[in-house]
Design a protein around this motif. Structure first.
Motif, PDB file in Angstrom:
ATOM      1  N   THR A   1      -3.294   3.689  -3.559  1.00  0.00           N
ATOM      2  CA  THR A   1      -3.146   2.421  -4.254  1.00  0.00           C
ATOM      3  C   THR A   1      -2.785   1.288  -3.303  1.00  0.00           C
ATOM      4  OG1 THR A   1      -2.391   3.602  -6.212  1.00  0.00           O
ATOM      5  CG2 THR A   1      -1.949   1.246  -6.152  1.00  0.00           C
TER       6      THR A   1
ATOM      7  N   MET B   1      -3.912  -7.144  -8.783  1.00  0.00           N
ATOM      8  CA  MET B   1      -5.144  -6.383  -8.584  1.00  0.00           C
ATOM      9  C   MET B   1      -4.769  -5.080  -7.880  1.00  0.00           C
ATOM     10  SD  MET B   1      -7.386  -8.485  -9.789  1.00  0.00           S
ATOM     11  CE  MET B   1      -9.008  -8.120  -9.187  1.00  0.00           C
ATOM     12  N   GLU B   2      -5.235  -3.977  -8.398  1.00  0.00           N
ATOM     13  CA  GLU B   2      -5.000  -2.683  -7.761  1.00  0.00           C
ATOM     14  C   GLU B   2      -6.328  -2.108  -7.323  1.00  0.00           C
ATOM     15  OE1 GLU B   2      -3.047  -0.152 -10.538  1.00  0.00           O
ATOM     16  OE2 GLU B   2      -1.103  -0.653  -9.712  1.00  0.00           O
ATOM     17  N   GLN B   3      -6.308  -1.497  -6.171  1.00  0.00           N
ATOM     18  CA  GLN B   3      -7.492  -0.829  -5.659  1.00  0.00           C
ATOM     19  C   GLN B   3      -7.140   0.657  -5.631  1.00  0.00           C
ATOM     20  OE1 GLN B   3      -8.855  -2.784  -2.177  1.00  0.00           O
ATOM     21  NE2 GLN B   3      -9.972  -1.025  -1.452  1.00  0.00           N
TER      22      GLN B   3
ATOM     23  N   HIS C   1       0.853  -1.188   0.000  1.00  0.00           N
ATOM     24  CA  HIS C   1       0.000   0.000   0.000  1.00  0.00           C
ATOM     25  C   HIS C   1       0.885   1.233   0.000  1.00  0.00           C
ATOM     26  CE1 HIS C   1      -3.187   2.778   1.060  1.00  0.00           C
ATOM     27  NE2 HIS C   1      -4.062   1.799   0.886  1.00  0.00           N
TER      28      HIS C   1
ATOM     29  N   LYS D   1      -8.299   4.585  -5.167  1.00  0.00           N
ATOM     30  CA  LYS D   1      -9.341   5.427  -4.575  1.00  0.00           C
ATOM     31  C   LYS D   1      -9.617   6.601  -5.510  1.00  0.00           C
ATOM     32  CE  LYS D   1      -9.253   5.982  -0.028  1.00  0.00           C
ATOM     33  NZ  LYS D   1      -8.855   6.530   1.273  1.00  0.00           N
TER      34      LYS D   1
ATOM     35  N   LEU E   1     -14.148   2.717  -5.280  1.00  0.00           N
ATOM     36  CA  LEU E   1     -12.957   1.894  -5.428  1.00  0.00           C
ATOM     37  C   LEU E   1     -12.982   1.246  -6.803  1.00  0.00           C
ATOM     38  CD1 LEU E   1     -12.870   0.167  -1.947  1.00  0.00           C
ATOM     39  CD2 LEU E   1     -11.568   2.157  -2.711  1.00  0.00           C
ATOM     40  N   LYS E   2     -11.831   1.166  -7.412  1.00  0.00           N
ATOM     41  CA  LYS E   2     -11.723   0.628  -8.765  1.00  0.00           C
ATOM     42  C   LYS E   2     -10.692  -0.504  -8.757  1.00  0.00           C
ATOM     43  CE  LYS E   2      -9.948   2.197 -13.177  1.00  0.00           C
ATOM     44  NZ  LYS E   2      -9.361   3.330 -13.854  1.00  0.00           N
ATOM     45  N   TRP E   3     -11.084  -1.650  -9.299  1.00  0.00           N
ATOM     46  CA  TRP E   3     -10.175  -2.787  -9.388  1.00  0.00           C
ATOM     47  C   TRP E   3      -9.649  -2.907 -10.803  1.00  0.00           C
ATOM     48  CZ3 TRP E   3      -8.565  -5.663  -5.351  1.00  0.00           C
ATOM     49  CH2 TRP E   3      -9.283  -5.550  -4.166  1.00  0.00           C
ATOM     50  N   GLU E   4      -8.368  -3.118 -10.938  1.00  0.00           N
ATOM     51  CA  GLU E   4      -7.755  -3.338 -12.246  1.00  0.00           C
ATOM     52  C   GLU E   4      -6.932  -4.618 -12.188  1.00  0.00           C
ATOM     53  OE1 GLU E   4      -5.270  -0.118 -13.433  1.00  0.00           O
ATOM     54  OE2 GLU E   4      -6.831   1.385 -13.155  1.00  0.00           O
TER      55      GLU E   4
END
Length: 174
Positions: A85, A119-121, A80, A123, A128-131
């Protein structure tokens, strides 16, 4: 008549015999009997391509060494950047260890990421967005063996990590 010379000692009888290729018949083979499994846990600091911030986290590895020179394994990590991220990583690696004398406890290696997902979270306001990103890279390190335990400082780079460095403490079962 044929056979051993009458004054031949036990040491001379046990001495290695040269083969036609010039190798010693009794010489230990590289990697012979050196299969091992190892498990480690440690920490890493890394710089992600997208966030341009340093993240810190934990990492764990499991590796199977076919012999002293070749190993393959899996790495699980989470880090983190304390802002936006969070990264989770599941990666597979292959390693080539440089040969060292059997009594030497330093084993430098080069590591190749052979396929991984991340996987990235991120803000974005409150959402929250997951890639999912493919992860590839190269690393350098050294395994410092202390009986069945080891320390493993390393540095790695690639995509999506620009660079990362860490230290793993582990246990090897031979």
């Amino acid at each position: 008549a044929g056979g051993a010379a009458p004054n031949e000692t036990a040491a001379e009888k046990a001495a290695p015999v040269a083969t036609p290729s010039g190798n010693k018949a009794n010489a230990p083979q590289i990697g012979a009997g050196t299969e091992s499994y190892s498990f480690g846990l440690g920490g890493e600091a890394n710089l992600l391509r997208d966030s341009k911030r340093i993240g810190v986290g934990i990492a764990g590895t499991a590796e199977y060494r076919v012999n002293r020179r070749i190993g393959a394994g899996v790495r699980v990590a989470a880090s983190h950047d304390f802002k936006e991220t969070m990264a989770e990583e599941l990666g597979f690696f292959a390693r080539l260890y440089f040969l060292s004398p059997p009594l030497q406890r330093l084993n430098p290696f080069v590591e190749m990421g052979i396929g991984a997902a991340m996987m990235e979270q991120i803000k974005e306001g409150e959402d929250l967005k997951w890639e999912t990103q493919v992860m590839v890279g190269l690393g350098l390190g050294v395994r410092i063996e202390i009986n069945q335990f080891y320390l493993e400082p390393y540095i790695r780079g690639g995509v999506p990590f620009l660079v990362g460095t860490g230290l793993i403490f582990g246990y090897s079962m031979k």
